[in-house]
Design a protein around this motif. Structure first.
Motif, PDB file in Angstrom:
ATOM      1  N   ALA A  25      37.079  32.443  27.583  1.00  0.00           N
ATOM      2  CA  ALA A  25      38.428  32.437  28.169  1.00  0.00           C
ATOM      3  C   ALA A  25      38.356  32.555  29.694  1.00  0.00           C
ATOM      4  O   ALA A  25      39.020  31.812  30.423  1.00  0.00           O
ATOM      5  CB  ALA A  25      39.239  33.595  27.593  1.00  0.00           C
ATOM      6  N   ALA A  26      37.541  33.501  30.176  1.00  0.00           N
ATOM      7  CA  ALA A  26      37.475  33.741  31.621  1.00  0.00           C
ATOM      8  C   ALA A  26      36.791  32.568  32.337  1.00  0.00           C
ATOM      9  O   ALA A  26      37.334  32.004  33.293  1.00  0.00           O
ATOM     10  CB  ALA A  26      36.720  35.046  31.896  1.00  0.00           C
ATOM     11  N   GLU A  42      26.733  27.537  30.161  1.00  0.00           N
ATOM     12  CA  GLU A  42      27.087  28.104  28.864  1.00  0.00           C
ATOM     13  C   GLU A  42      25.831  28.192  27.980  1.00  0.00           C
ATOM     14  O   GLU A  42      25.137  27.195  27.781  1.00  0.00           O
ATOM     15  CB  GLU A  42      28.165  27.234  28.196  1.00  0.00           C
ATOM     16  CG  GLU A  42      28.401  27.488  26.713  1.00  0.00           C
ATOM     17  CD  GLU A  42      28.684  28.964  26.374  1.00  0.00           C
ATOM     18  OE1 GLU A  42      29.483  29.610  27.063  1.00  0.00           O
ATOM     19  OE2 GLU A  42      28.056  29.468  25.404  1.00  0.00           O
ATOM     20  N   THR A  84      34.399  33.655  22.382  1.00  0.00           N
ATOM     21  CA  THR A  84      35.065  34.386  21.305  1.00  0.00           C
ATOM     22  C   THR A  84      36.457  33.826  21.022  1.00  0.00           C
ATOM     23  O   THR A  84      37.042  34.113  19.979  1.00  0.00           O
ATOM     24  CB  THR A  84      35.103  35.892  21.677  1.00  0.00           C
ATOM     25  OG1 THR A  84      33.752  36.292  21.981  1.00  0.00           O
ATOM     26  CG2 THR A  84      35.586  36.750  20.546  1.00  0.00           C
ATOM     27  N   ARG A 114      47.305  36.907  19.937  1.00  0.00           N
ATOM     28  CA  ARG A 114      48.418  37.804  20.336  1.00  0.00           C
ATOM     29  C   ARG A 114      48.301  38.075  21.840  1.00  0.00           C
ATOM     30  O   ARG A 114      47.248  38.510  22.318  1.00  0.00           O
ATOM     31  CB  ARG A 114      48.368  39.107  19.548  1.00  0.00           C
ATOM     32  CG  ARG A 114      49.612  39.978  19.743  1.00  0.00           C
ATOM     33  CD  ARG A 114      49.487  41.237  18.901  1.00  0.00           C
ATOM     34  NE  ARG A 114      50.707  42.021  18.859  1.00  0.00           N
ATOM     35  CZ  ARG A 114      51.075  42.913  19.775  1.00  0.00           C
ATOM     36  NH1 ARG A 114      50.315  43.134  20.831  1.00  0.00           N
ATOM     37  NH2 ARG A 114      52.193  43.589  19.643  1.00  0.00           N
ATOM     38  N   LEU A 143      21.715  32.155  31.012  1.00  0.00           N
ATOM     39  CA  LEU A 143      21.414  32.932  32.217  1.00  0.00           C
ATOM     40  C   LEU A 143      20.425  34.023  31.828  1.00  0.00           C
ATOM     41  O   LEU A 143      20.654  34.762  30.853  1.00  0.00           O
ATOM     42  CB  LEU A 143      22.701  33.577  32.756  1.00  0.00           C
ATOM     43  CG  LEU A 143      22.493  34.505  33.951  1.00  0.00           C
ATOM     44  CD1 LEU A 143      22.083  33.722  35.195  1.00  0.00           C
ATOM     45  CD2 LEU A 143      23.776  35.301  34.247  1.00  0.00           C
ATOM     46  N   THR A 189      43.353  39.373  26.333  1.00  0.00           N
ATOM     47  CA  THR A 189      42.990  38.032  26.820  1.00  0.00           C
ATOM     48  C   THR A 189      43.989  37.469  27.830  1.00  0.00           C
ATOM     49  O   THR A 189      43.603  36.781  28.778  1.00  0.00           O
ATOM     50  CB  THR A 189      42.780  37.069  25.633  1.00  0.00           C
ATOM     51  OG1 THR A 189      41.863  37.696  24.735  1.00  0.00           O
ATOM     52  CG2 THR A 189      42.212  35.742  26.076  1.00  0.00           C
TER      53      THR A 189
HETATM   54  C1  LIG Z   1      38.666  38.204  15.414  1.00  0.00           C
HETATM   55  C2  LIG Z   1      39.153  38.365  16.841  1.00  0.00           C
HETATM   56  C3  LIG Z   1      40.515  38.342  17.120  1.00  0.00           C
HETATM   57  C4  LIG Z   1      40.964  38.518  18.427  1.00  0.00           C
HETATM   58  N1  LIG Z   1      42.298  38.454  18.663  1.00  0.00           N
HETATM   59  C5  LIG Z   1      42.767  38.606  19.912  1.00  0.00           C
HETATM   60  C6  LIG Z   1      44.164  38.541  20.163  1.00  0.00           C
HETATM   61  O1  LIG Z   1      44.974  38.336  19.269  1.00  0.00           O
HETATM   62  N2  LIG Z   1      44.572  38.705  21.440  1.00  0.00           N
HETATM   63  C7  LIG Z   1      43.707  38.938  22.466  1.00  0.00           C
HETATM   64  O2  LIG Z   1      44.154  39.090  23.598  1.00  0.00           O
HETATM   65  N3  LIG Z   1      42.375  38.974  22.247  1.00  0.00           N
HETATM   66  C8  LIG Z   1      41.882  38.823  21.003  1.00  0.00           C
HETATM   67  N4  LIG Z   1      40.532  38.853  20.775  1.00  0.00           N
HETATM   68  C9  LIG Z   1      39.620  39.066  21.930  1.00  0.00           C
HETATM   69  C10 LIG Z   1      39.353  37.756  22.694  1.00  0.00           C
HETATM   70  O3  LIG Z   1      38.692  36.847  21.869  1.00  0.00           O
HETATM   71  C11 LIG Z   1      38.505  38.092  23.928  1.00  0.00           C
HETATM   72  O4  LIG Z   1      39.252  39.001  24.723  1.00  0.00           O
HETATM   73  C12 LIG Z   1      38.182  36.884  24.811  1.00  0.00           C
HETATM   74  O5  LIG Z   1      37.599  35.846  24.083  1.00  0.00           O
HETATM   75  C13 LIG Z   1      37.202  37.325  25.904  1.00  0.00           C
HETATM   76  O6  LIG Z   1      36.976  36.267  26.784  1.00  0.00           O
HETATM   77  P1  LIG Z   1      35.674  36.212  27.717  1.00  0.00           P
HETATM   78  O7  LIG Z   1      35.674  34.909  28.410  1.00  0.00           O
HETATM   79  O8  LIG Z   1      35.603  37.444  28.533  1.00  0.00           O
HETATM   80  O9  LIG Z   1      34.438  36.315  26.687  1.00  0.00           O
HETATM   81  P2  LIG Z   1      33.989  35.283  25.558  1.00  0.00           P
HETATM   82  O10 LIG Z   1      35.174  34.545  25.050  1.00  0.00           O
HETATM   83  O11 LIG Z   1      33.191  36.032  24.577  1.00  0.00           O
HETATM   84  O12 LIG Z   1      33.070  34.241  26.333  1.00  0.00           O
HETATM   85  C14 LIG Z   1      31.800  34.579  26.843  1.00  0.00           C
HETATM   86  C15 LIG Z   1      30.980  33.294  26.959  1.00  0.00           C
HETATM   87  O13 LIG Z   1      29.739  33.594  27.605  1.00  0.00           O
HETATM   88  C16 LIG Z   1      28.691  32.899  26.951  1.00  0.00           C
HETATM   89  N5  LIG Z   1      27.431  33.613  27.212  1.00  0.00           N
HETATM   90  C17 LIG Z   1      27.027  34.812  26.718  1.00  0.00           C
HETATM   91  N6  LIG Z   1      25.813  35.140  27.204  1.00  0.00           N
HETATM   92  C18 LIG Z   1      25.428  34.132  28.040  1.00  0.00           C
HETATM   93  C19 LIG Z   1      24.298  33.899  28.869  1.00  0.00           C
HETATM   94  N7  LIG Z   1      23.271  34.770  28.948  1.00  0.00           N
HETATM   95  N8  LIG Z   1      24.260  32.763  29.612  1.00  0.00           N
HETATM   96  C20 LIG Z   1      25.286  31.872  29.597  1.00  0.00           C
HETATM   97  N9  LIG Z   1      26.385  32.042  28.814  1.00  0.00           N
HETATM   98  C21 LIG Z   1      26.465  33.162  28.049  1.00  0.00           C
HETATM   99  C22 LIG Z   1      29.111  32.918  25.503  1.00  0.00           C
HETATM  100  O14 LIG Z   1      28.469  31.903  24.759  1.00  0.00           O
HETATM  101  C23 LIG Z   1      30.617  32.696  25.608  1.00  0.00           C
HETATM  102  O15 LIG Z   1      30.952  31.334  25.596  1.00  0.00           O
HETATM  103  C24 LIG Z   1      40.038  38.705  19.488  1.00  0.00           C
HETATM  104  C25 LIG Z   1      38.672  38.717  19.208  1.00  0.00           C
HETATM  105  C26 LIG Z   1      38.229  38.557  17.909  1.00  0.00           C
HETATM  106  C27 LIG Z   1      36.769  38.577  17.623  1.00  0.00           C
END
Ligand SMILES: Cc1cc2nc3c(=O)[nH]c(=O)nc-3n(C[C@H](O)[C@H](O)[C@H](O)COP(=O)(O)OP(=O)(O)OC[C@H]3O[C@@H](n4cnc5c(N)ncnc54)[C@H](O)[C@@H]3O)c2cc1C
Length: 484
Positions: A26-27, A46, A83, A90, A182, A469
């Motif tokens: 997402a970020a 990624e 994720t 939500r 990374l 999120t």
């Molecule tokens: C079942 C479930 C339901 C959820 N429901 C909600 C909801 O209703 N509302 C809500 O707000 N949030 C919800 N969430 C949480 C939401 O999914 C996360 O807050 C959000 O995805 C986080 O975004 P992010 O980009 O920080 O991390 P992520 O989405 O986890 O992305 C991180 C990325 O980094 C990559 N990565 C990891 N390590 C490395 C590396 N060493 N080198 C390069 N790339 C790497 C991964 O492959 C991934 O693509 C839910 C989560 C789950 C599991």
């Protein structure tokens, strides 16, 4: 443009980007897309491919040494979209109270205000495909000011990888590298600036990427794990001069409060149930965190599917008709009978230095030490959980909505509270006014490193009683503006 590092042989451009972003969840995706639209040259790195793979997922395995938390294995996904490939959608922005200094918390709060994110709310809605307002169910009969109708919106849920892949593919400004792990962040000799990122594909080919600015957006647990692993130049890892990297791991508590029996006068025609949120005056007066409690009547037949659908059906047909057996069985298995009043919760955890991500001795296939998660609850959190449960039950009865049968561990202060979670990992590189209490400044820049930024909920100083999120996306849009 999309490049698969596993199969790329030559002409991989690894240098001279305006911004290198690690992690396409997402970020990372929000940030990359908005920077590219603003004309910046972006490398988006990624670790995974376009779908789940064992070799990528293996890097997420780790150890739990605190409260039970299976989320290391089950919550996180490690491929394009991260994720968000299984989030529920939500969405709700944080409230004003979340940005206030709450001196009953162990640590200082956000160094920014809600108004600092307000400008990004409309754009964040479009990112997660929400067209209307954040609304609450109409519960005009509810009169308690302690708990107010919770306002939120539901995203499709947007799968970030699916939604933005086509735009990334044709963008002249984004180079998305998949199977790009990374594994190290290298600093200049003054230790004040990132010089290069070390990246590996699964065949262990090594690449070095350079950019004017670097953003690490690997998800809250991995952000901390990565900074801690980067300790060859800086003892204890990058950004860790005050020992805050990995500290203050927060979730949203998912507590089973018990059951309620509803007064048919209110419940007969109520379709969505009650979704209530703590009023800020109430939580400030009680010196507790905030939280959501949702109340609904279990339908018959039950809704939802999943692996346990058949088991739940069997229990409802064969156990629920016998009260005594139902009560006995509930000591071992958590299940609902038709007509049961169900209470759902999403509670704020306060920042707590002892709740933390650290490194295990065991390493993954790239030689990075695996995560050791010690999730901890403090006394303030117990008070939050108990106060909200008890006061809500009182208000519910006072207004004759029904009666709540609170679980014994809510009433007994000496009992252990069984704790669930929501797969929201927060707080491990917290934002703060000064390095004394955190890892990044108000612009999400790592203290002491002039071109290194962090994306995602690891920067949250406090978590609110709200899904993270939407705020992650708002912060990514704000960071895109800062770096444009
Ligand atoms: C079942 C479930 C339901 C959820 N429901 C909600 C909801 O209703 N509302 C809500 O707000 N949030 C919800 N969430 C949480 C939401 O999914 C996360 O807050 C959000 O995805 C986080 O975004 P992010 O980009 O920080 O991390 P992520 O989405 O986890 O992305 C991180 C990325 O980094 C990559 N990565 C990891 N390590 C490395 C590396 N060493 N080198 C390069 N790339 C790497 C991964 O492959 C991934 O693509 C839910 C989560 C789950 C599991």
């Amino acid at each position: 443009m999309i490049i698969d590092l596993d199969t790329a042989t030559k002409n991989v451009k690894t240098a001279d980007y305006d911004v290198c972003i690690c992690g396409a969840g997402a970020a990372g995706i929000t940030l990359a897309v908005y920077l590219a639209r603003a004309g910046k040259k972006v490398a988006l790195l990624e670790a995974g491919g376009f779908e789940y793979s064992d070799q990528s997922y293996d890097c997420y395995k780790g150890k739990n040494t605190g409260m039970e938390y299976w989320g290391l294995d089950t919550c996180r996904l490690r491929y394009l979209g991260g994720t968000t490939n299984h989030w529920s959608g939500r969405c709700k922005p944080l409230d004003e109270v979340d940005f206030m200094e709450r001196d009953f918390f162990e640590l200082p709060g956000w160094p920014i205000q809600k108004s600092d994110l307000a400008n990004y709310e409309a754009e964040a809605k479009s990112v997660v495909d929400i067209s209307g307002d954040f609304t609450a169910a109409d519960i005009s009969n509810w009169t308690s000011g302690k708990f107010i109708p919770d306002r939120y919106a539901i995203s499709a849920p947007t799968r970030f990888g699916d939604k933005y892949r086509a735009e990334i593919e044709v963008s002249g400004n984004i180079s998305l590298f998949i199977n790009a792990n990374l594994i190290d962040v290298r600093l200049n000799k003054e230790l004040s600036s990132v010089t290069e990122l070390v990246v590996m594909d699964y065949g262990k080919k090594r690449f070095t990427f350079t950019g004017k600015n670097i953003v690490i957006a690997l998800g809250a647990i991995e952000n901390a794990r990565m900074l801690l692993n980067c300790d060859t130049q800086l003892k204890g890892g990058i950004g860790n001069q005050s020992d805050f990297v990995g500290r203050c791991f927060m979730e949203h508590y998912n507590i089973n409060y018990g059951f309620f029996s509803g007064n048919p006068k209110y419940w007969k025609n109520m379709k969505k149930g009650l979704s209530l949120y703590t009023d800020s005056q109430f939580s400030l007066e009680h010196k507790i965190g905030n939280g959501n409690v949702s109340m609904s009547i279990s339908p018959d037949p039950p809704t939802g599917g999943g692996r346990s659908k058949e088991l739940r059906k069997y229990i409802r047909n064969n156990v629920c008709k016998w009260d005594e057996i139902t009560e006995l069985s509930r000591k071992f298995v958590d299940f609902q009978c038709p007509g049961d009043g169900i209470l759902g919760t999403l509670m704020e955890q306060s920042p707590n230095k002892n709740s933390r991500v650290s490194l295990d001795k065991e390493t993954d296939s790239f030689g990075l030490r695996r995560v050791n998660l010690s999730w901890q609850m403090n006394e303030l959190d117990k008070r939050t959980i108990r106060t909200i449960g008890i006061e809500l039950a009182k208000e519910f009865a006072r207004q004759d909505y029904g009666r709540v049968q609170l679980a014994s561990y809510i009433l007994d202060e000496n009992a252990k509270i069984p704790v669930g979670y929501h797969c929201h990992s927060i707080g491990t590189t917290r934002m703060s006014k000064s390095p004394e209490y955190g890892v990044v400044d108000k612009d999400c820049k790592v203290f002491g490193i002039d071109n290194l930024y962090i994306g995602g909920s690891s920067v949250f100083s406090t978590g609110g009683g709200t899904n993270p999120t939407f705020t992650i996306v708002e912060l990514a849009l704000r960071l895109a503006k800062h770096l444009s």
